[in-house]
Design a protein around this motif. Structure first.
Motif, PDB file in Angstrom:
ATOM      1  N   VAL A  86       0.835  -1.197   0.000  1.00 18.99           N
ATOM      2  CA  VAL A  86       0.000   0.000   0.000  1.00 18.99           C
ATOM      3  C   VAL A  86       0.870   1.247   0.000  1.00 18.99           C
ATOM      4  CG1 VAL A  86      -0.208  -0.101   2.508  1.00 18.99           C
ATOM      5  CG2 VAL A  86      -1.922   1.141   1.202  1.00 18.99           C
ATOM      6  N   TYR A  87       0.364   2.300  -0.656  1.00 20.25           N
ATOM      7  CA  TYR A  87       1.078   3.571  -0.669  1.00 20.25           C
ATOM      8  C   TYR A  87       0.081   4.697  -0.889  1.00 20.25           C
ATOM      9  CZ  TYR A  87       0.629   3.807  -5.788  1.00 20.25           C
ATOM     10  OH  TYR A  87       0.128   3.876  -7.069  1.00 20.25           O
ATOM     11  N   ASP A  88       0.535   5.933  -0.679  1.00 17.80           N
ATOM     12  CA  ASP A  88      -0.272   7.109  -0.979  1.00 17.80           C
ATOM     13  C   ASP A  88       0.641   8.207  -1.520  1.00 17.80           C
ATOM     14  OD1 ASP A  88       0.908   8.416   1.282  1.00 17.80           O
ATOM     15  OD2 ASP A  88      -0.621   7.575   2.593  1.00 17.80           O
ATOM     16  N   ASP A  89       0.118   9.422  -1.630  1.00 17.57           N
ATOM     17  CA  ASP A  89       0.904  10.517  -2.202  1.00 17.57           C
ATOM     18  C   ASP A  89       1.230  11.582  -1.157  1.00 17.57           C
ATOM     19  OD1 ASP A  89      -1.681  11.469  -1.872  1.00 17.57           O
ATOM     20  OD2 ASP A  89      -1.682  12.668  -3.696  1.00 17.57           O
ATOM     21  N   GLU A  90       1.178  11.211   0.139  1.00 18.33           N
ATOM     22  CA  GLU A  90       1.329  12.223   1.186  1.00 18.33           C
ATOM     23  C   GLU A  90       2.288  11.800   2.287  1.00 18.33           C
ATOM     24  OE1 GLU A  90      -2.335  12.631   3.353  1.00 18.33           O
ATOM     25  OE2 GLU A  90      -2.069  10.604   4.111  1.00 18.33           O
ATOM     26  N   GLY A  91       2.972  10.678   2.120  1.00 21.98           N
ATOM     27  CA  GLY A  91       3.931  10.272   3.137  1.00 21.98           C
ATOM     28  C   GLY A  91       3.444   9.239   4.122  1.00 21.98           C
ATOM     29  N   GLY A  92       2.244   8.689   3.924  1.00 23.30           N
ATOM     30  CA  GLY A  92       1.881   7.508   4.703  1.00 23.30           C
ATOM     31  C   GLY A  92       0.660   7.575   5.588  1.00 23.30           C
ATOM     32  N   GLY A  93      -0.075   8.699   5.607  1.00 21.42           N
ATOM     33  CA  GLY A  93      -1.251   8.780   6.470  1.00 21.42           C
ATOM     34  C   GLY A  93      -2.351   7.811   6.082  1.00 21.42           C
ATOM     35  N   TRP A  94      -2.808   7.910   4.844  1.00 25.26           N
ATOM     36  CA  TRP A  94      -3.877   7.018   4.395  1.00 25.26           C
ATOM     37  C   TRP A  94      -3.384   5.585   4.229  1.00 25.26           C
ATOM     38  CZ3 TRP A  94      -8.198   8.620   5.739  1.00 25.26           C
ATOM     39  CH2 TRP A  94      -8.626   9.940   5.575  1.00 25.26           C
ATOM     40  N   ALA A  95      -2.140   5.420   3.801  1.00 28.50           N
ATOM     41  CA  ALA A  95      -1.589   4.066   3.702  1.00 28.50           C
ATOM     42  C   ALA A  95      -1.570   3.403   5.077  1.00 28.50           C
ATOM     43  CB  ALA A  95      -0.185   4.114   3.108  1.00 28.50           C
ATOM     44  N   GLY A  96      -1.155   4.165   6.090  1.00 29.13           N
ATOM     45  CA  GLY A  96      -1.145   3.627   7.448  1.00 29.13           C
ATOM     46  C   GLY A  96      -2.539   3.319   7.952  1.00 29.13           C
ATOM     47  N   ARG A  97      -3.491   4.157   7.586  1.00 25.56           N
ATOM     48  CA  ARG A  97      -4.875   3.902   7.970  1.00 25.56           C
ATOM     49  C   ARG A  97      -5.353   2.573   7.362  1.00 25.56           C
ATOM     50  NH1 ARG A  97      -9.976   6.136  10.363  1.00 25.56           N
ATOM     51  NH2 ARG A  97     -11.373   4.445   9.751  1.00 25.56           N
ATOM     52  N   PHE A  98      -4.961   2.303   6.115  1.00 21.99           N
ATOM     53  CA  PHE A  98      -5.365   1.040   5.489  1.00 21.99           C
ATOM     54  C   PHE A  98      -4.672  -0.139   6.157  1.00 21.99           C
ATOM     55  CE2 PHE A  98      -5.246  -2.071   1.877  1.00 21.99           C
ATOM     56  CZ  PHE A  98      -6.623  -2.283   1.820  1.00 21.99           C
ATOM     57  N   ILE A  99      -3.419   0.027   6.530  1.00 22.25           N
ATOM     58  CA  ILE A  99      -2.706  -1.047   7.241  1.00 22.25           C
ATOM     59  C   ILE A  99      -3.375  -1.323   8.583  1.00 22.25           C
ATOM     60  CG2 ILE A  99      -0.541  -1.414   8.534  1.00 22.25           C
ATOM     61  CD1 ILE A  99       0.916  -0.559   5.955  1.00 22.25           C
ATOM     62  N   TRP A 100      -3.790  -0.271   9.279  1.00 22.39           N
ATOM     63  CA  TRP A 100      -4.544  -0.461  10.524  1.00 22.39           C
ATOM     64  C   TRP A 100      -5.823  -1.258  10.253  1.00 22.39           C
ATOM     65  CZ3 TRP A 100      -9.407   1.787  11.733  1.00 22.39           C
ATOM     66  CH2 TRP A 100      -9.825   1.627  13.053  1.00 22.39           C
ATOM     67  N   THR A 101      -6.509  -0.937   9.147  1.00 24.09           N
ATOM     68  CA  THR A 101      -7.727  -1.662   8.786  1.00 24.09           C
ATOM     69  C   THR A 101      -7.428  -3.136   8.537  1.00 24.09           C
ATOM     70  OG1 THR A 101      -8.604   0.363   7.786  1.00 24.09           O
ATOM     71  CG2 THR A 101      -9.690  -1.705   7.201  1.00 24.09           C
ATOM     72  N   SER A 233      -9.268  12.578  13.005  1.00 26.95           N
ATOM     73  CA  SER A 233     -10.190  11.601  12.400  1.00 26.95           C
ATOM     74  C   SER A 233      -9.512  10.259  12.109  1.00 26.95           C
ATOM     75  CB  SER A 233     -10.763  12.170  11.105  1.00 26.95           C
ATOM     76  OG  SER A 233      -9.713  12.423  10.180  1.00 26.95           O
ATOM     77  N   HIS A 234      -8.360  10.014  12.726  1.00 27.41           N
ATOM     78  CA  HIS A 234      -7.541   8.824  12.444  1.00 27.41           C
ATOM     79  C   HIS A 234      -7.145   8.742  10.982  1.00 27.41           C
ATOM     80  CE1 HIS A 234      -5.389   5.231  12.835  1.00 27.41           C
ATOM     81  NE2 HIS A 234      -6.350   4.361  12.620  1.00 27.41           N
ATOM     82  N   HIS A 235      -6.619   9.851  10.484  1.00 23.71           N
ATOM     83  CA  HIS A 235      -5.955   9.907   9.179  1.00 23.71           C
ATOM     84  C   HIS A 235      -4.463  10.131   9.405  1.00 23.71           C
ATOM     85  CE1 HIS A 235      -4.726  12.951   5.856  1.00 23.71           C
ATOM     86  NE2 HIS A 235      -4.202  11.768   5.604  1.00 23.71           N
ATOM     87  N   ARG A 236      -4.121  11.260  10.029  1.00 24.84           N
ATOM     88  CA  ARG A 236      -2.715  11.521  10.353  1.00 24.84           C
ATOM     89  C   ARG A 236      -2.154  10.438  11.266  1.00 24.84           C
ATOM     90  NH1 ARG A 236      -3.656  17.702  12.188  1.00 24.84           N
ATOM     91  NH2 ARG A 236      -5.697  16.806  12.691  1.00 24.84           N
ATOM     92  N   SER A 237      -2.975   9.948  12.167  1.00 28.03           N
ATOM     93  CA  SER A 237      -2.514   8.891  13.071  1.00 28.03           C
ATOM     94  C   SER A 237      -2.442   7.536  12.382  1.00 28.03           C
ATOM     95  CB  SER A 237      -3.399   8.813  14.318  1.00 28.03           C
ATOM     96  OG  SER A 237      -4.763   8.654  13.988  1.00 28.03           O
ATOM     97  N   GLY A 238      -2.904   7.446  11.133  1.00 31.43           N
ATOM     98  CA  GLY A 238      -2.599   6.255  10.346  1.00 31.43           C
ATOM     99  C   GLY A 238      -1.095   6.138  10.152  1.00 31.43           C
ATOM    100  N   PHE A 239      -0.451   7.279   9.910  1.00 31.15           N
ATOM    101  CA  PHE A 239       1.007   7.280   9.742  1.00 31.15           C
ATOM    102  C   PHE A 239       1.713   6.954  11.056  1.00 31.15           C
ATOM    103  CE2 PHE A 239       5.064   9.658   9.955  1.00 31.15           C
ATOM    104  CZ  PHE A 239       5.766   8.965   8.998  1.00 31.15           C
ATOM    105  N   THR A 240       1.276   7.549  12.151  1.00 26.68           N
ATOM    106  CA  THR A 240       1.970   7.297  13.412  1.00 26.68           C
ATOM    107  C   THR A 240       1.766   5.851  13.871  1.00 26.68           C
ATOM    108  OG1 THR A 240       0.104   8.372  14.558  1.00 26.68           O
ATOM    109  CG2 THR A 240       2.060   9.695  14.155  1.00 26.68           C
ATOM    110  N   TYR A 241       0.601   5.284  13.580  1.00 26.44           N
ATOM    111  CA  TYR A 241       0.380   3.853  13.842  1.00 26.44           C
ATOM    112  C   TYR A 241       1.367   3.019  13.026  1.00 26.44           C
ATOM    113  CZ  TYR A 241      -2.090  -0.656  14.062  1.00 26.44           C
ATOM    114  OH  TYR A 241      -2.419  -1.979  14.247  1.00 26.44           O
ATOM    115  N   LEU A 242       1.522   3.370  11.750  1.00 21.75           N
ATOM    116  CA  LEU A 242       2.455   2.668  10.871  1.00 21.75           C
ATOM    117  C   LEU A 242       3.893   2.782  11.381  1.00 21.75           C
ATOM    118  CD1 LEU A 242       3.387   1.366   8.172  1.00 21.75           C
ATOM    119  CD2 LEU A 242       3.171   3.629   7.123  1.00 21.75           C
ATOM    120  N   VAL A 243       4.281   3.968  11.816  1.00 16.65           N
ATOM    121  CA  VAL A 243       5.635   4.165  12.357  1.00 16.65           C
ATOM    122  C   VAL A 243       5.864   3.252  13.550  1.00 16.65           C
ATOM    123  CG1 VAL A 243       7.127   5.794  13.570  1.00 16.65           C
ATOM    124  CG2 VAL A 243       5.953   6.499  11.484  1.00 16.65           C
TER     125      VAL A 243
END
Length: 272
Positions: A86-101, A233-243
């Motif tokens: 998974v990837y996105d165009d912003e550095g990992g927020g939405w990608a991380g959200r999908f990984i959390w899902t 809204s657990h978008h930016r924290s998608g990235f921090t979860y991924l980190v």
């Protein structure tokens, strides 16, 4: 060649390139739609961020209903057997959200393209505007595992305990209650503010910073703690979860209600 089952969580662009035609790889793009239509990795299927959220106020970022998740996964040809990249165009927020899902449905075979589209383009690797064929819809039935999910009661029960950390991925202005995006502004008592983009290497195509573990440790965010991360809204924290996952943190959860829920409740404790 590395088998998909052996791929690391953080996948570098040059590692992914030879795997693009591998049928056991499901490549998922969470970029803005206009970007996806212009350029994306060959074979990537597009998901809009809104498909990952319930959209119900006051906390639109909450996990969507099980049927919505199943429909989404079916539409991209997910079988449960592939290794999802998974990837996105912003550095990992939405990608991380999908990984959390994926964690929530118990699918553990996944990787994040480190730096996403920025890194792929930065390495001069091929993109296309060609939309891949619509995959045959799959019959998907998922089971929701609530382990990666934190809710209000869970957070309240652990506040003021020494081994618990709330990682607030919002901006300092939101954290301090200067910028208010709910009925009340401020932060969860004791929360540590480490704004999400601080974890991205701006000089290296938005890849996760090499020194991220030290930066977090300096703030008190360490692997021995139970960590809940959130934003608005657990978008930016998608990235921090991924980190946190990339650092091997075992006790990491995301609060999908985030500040849009906490700040709109009358009885939640708040600090400024």
């Amino acid at each position: 060649m590395t088998q998909p089952s052996q791929l690391p969580l953080l996948l570098e662009p040059e590692e992914l390139l030879p795997l693009l035609s591998n049928p056991d790889i499901l490549l998922v793009d969470l970029s803005r739609q206009e970007i996806y239509l212009q350029q994306h990795l060959p074979g990537a299927h597009h998901i809009t961020p809104q498909q990952l959220m319930s959209g119900q106020p006051p906390a639109p970022g909450k996990l969507p209903p099980k049927a919505q998740i199943e429909q989404l996964l079916s539409s991209i040809g997910f079988t449960g057997d592939q290794h999802v990249v998974v990837y996105d165009d912003e550095g990992g927020g939405w990608a991380g959200r999908f990984i959390w899902t994926l964690d929530v449905i118990g699918h553990q075979q996944y990787s994040y393209l480190n730096g996403g589209l920025h890194a792929w383009l930065g390495h001069g690797l091929p993109v296309t505007a060609e939309i891949p064929p619509q995959p045959q819809p799959t019959q998907i039935s998922v089971t929701i595992d609530t382990t990666p999910i934190a809710d209000v009661d869970y957070i309240k029960s652990l506040l003021n305990t020494p081994d618990f950390v709330v990682w607030d991925a919002r901006s300092p202005a939101e954290y301090q209650g200067i910028k208010v995006l709910a009925q009340r502004g401020g932060h969860i008592p004791g929360a540590i503010n480490f704004e999400w983009t601080r974890g991205m290497d701006q000089q290296n195509h938005l890849k996760i910073r090499d020194d991220i573990q030290k930066l977090l440790a300096d703030c008190g965010i360490t692997a021995d703690k139970t960590i809940v991360t959130h934003c608005q809204s657990h978008h930016r924290s998608g990235f921090t979860y991924l980190v946190a996952k990339s650092l091997g943190f075992k006790n990491i959860k995301a609060y999908d209600g985030s500040w849009s829920e906490w700040g709109n409740l009358a009885d939640t404790p708040i600090e400024k």
